[in-house]
Enzyme design. Structure first.
Site, PDB file in Angstrom:
ATOM      1  N   ARG A  86       0.849  -1.201   0.000  1.00  0.00           N
ATOM      2  CA  ARG A  86       0.000   0.000   0.000  1.00  0.00           C
ATOM      3  C   ARG A  86       0.877   1.241   0.000  1.00  0.00           C
ATOM      4  NH1 ARG A  86      -5.333   1.509   2.149  1.00  0.00           N
ATOM      5  NH2 ARG A  86      -5.506   3.727   1.710  1.00  0.00           N
ATOM      6  N   ARG A  96      -5.397   1.564  -4.952  1.00  0.00           N
ATOM      7  CA  ARG A  96      -4.509   0.962  -3.963  1.00  0.00           C
ATOM      8  C   ARG A  96      -4.505  -0.556  -4.079  1.00  0.00           C
ATOM      9  NH1 ARG A  96      -8.594   2.413  -0.160  1.00  0.00           N
ATOM     10  NH2 ARG A  96      -8.402   4.487  -0.982  1.00  0.00           N
ATOM     11  N   ASP A  99      -6.815  -2.148   0.879  1.00  0.00           N
ATOM     12  CA  ASP A  99      -7.416  -1.309   1.915  1.00  0.00           C
ATOM     13  C   ASP A  99      -8.107  -2.240   2.908  1.00  0.00           C
ATOM     14  OD1 ASP A  99      -8.337   1.089   3.167  1.00  0.00           O
ATOM     15  OD2 ASP A  99     -10.260   0.919   2.125  1.00  0.00           O
ATOM     16  N   ASP A 101     -10.342  -1.912   6.250  1.00  0.00           N
ATOM     17  CA  ASP A 101     -11.040  -0.994   7.145  1.00  0.00           C
ATOM     18  C   ASP A 101     -11.737  -1.780   8.254  1.00  0.00           C
ATOM     19  OD1 ASP A 101     -10.254   1.195   5.631  1.00  0.00           O
ATOM     20  OD2 ASP A 101     -12.120   1.278   4.486  1.00  0.00           O
TER      21      ASP A 101
END
Ligand code: ATP
Ligand code: MG
Ligand code: MG
Length: 166
Positions: A86, A96, A99, A101
């Site tokens: 990343r 990217r 990710d 989250d």
């Protein structure tokens, strides 16, 4: 023995073989300290948010149980993002490799500089809500209500489930 918390993690990638990136990230989640990967959704394909001049995303949602704190978990997730190349640069919501989250951490509501939980985009993102439904059918989301209700006001927005037959 510390209490284990149910947490849900949203995964996304749109660079450098996104489906492979997601598979690798799921393998990394298996190896999280003090945690168990319970299950994960199918892979989905979604249109990018924000800048449109980037490839479609591959997404999934993982269900884990963990004895890590929310901050420790975020540290681990960011380390996995780094391991998978990343690069933080350019526009918000730019392309990217990975990710990760933190969508939900038990019933915790967190608002610190590093961490907002439930994740702020959760209730309006098809690529989060539909895969989340697979791993947590009748979820009640703290501060937001029943997952089913959020889904009923969230169009699929071109979201495609890629491997339903698996
Ligand atoms: P979005 O959060 O809208 O999906 P993004 O995932 O592209 O955007 P990132 O660049 O990955 O955003 O993260 C920016 C910052 O968001 C991180 O440095 C992290 O501290 C913060 N953050 C706040 N809440 C969360 C959360 N629930 N999960 C992950 N990161 C979070
Ligand atoms: Mg994100
Ligand atoms: Mg993020």
């Amino acid at each position: 023995l510390s209490k284990r918390i149910v947490a849900y993690i949203g995964l996304g990638s749109n660079l450098d073989h996104p489906a492979t990136q997601i598979s690798s990230a799921l393998q990394a989640l298996v190896k999280l300290p003090e945690s168990t990967l319970i299950n994960h959704s199918h892979l989905y394909q979604s249109r990018p948010m924000g800048p449109q001049d980037q490839p479609d995303y591959i997404n999934s949602v993982a269900h884990i149980e963990t004895a890590l704190s929310a901050e420790q978990l975020l540290d681990q997730l960011q380390a996995i993002e780094q391991q998978q190349g990343r690069v933080r640069k350019g526009a918000q919501w730019g392309a990217r490799t990975l990710d990760l989250d933190l969508l939900l951490y038990g019933d915790s509501q967190i608002a610190t500089e590093r961490l907002t939980v439930p994740h702020p985009g959760l209730h309006q993102r098809a690529f989060v809500l539909y895969p989340l439904q697979e791993v947590a059918a009748s979820l009640e989301i703290v501060g937001l209500g029943p997952l089913e209700q959020l889904l009923s006001t969230c169009p699929r927005d071109g979201l495609m489930c890629l491997d339903e037959a698996e």
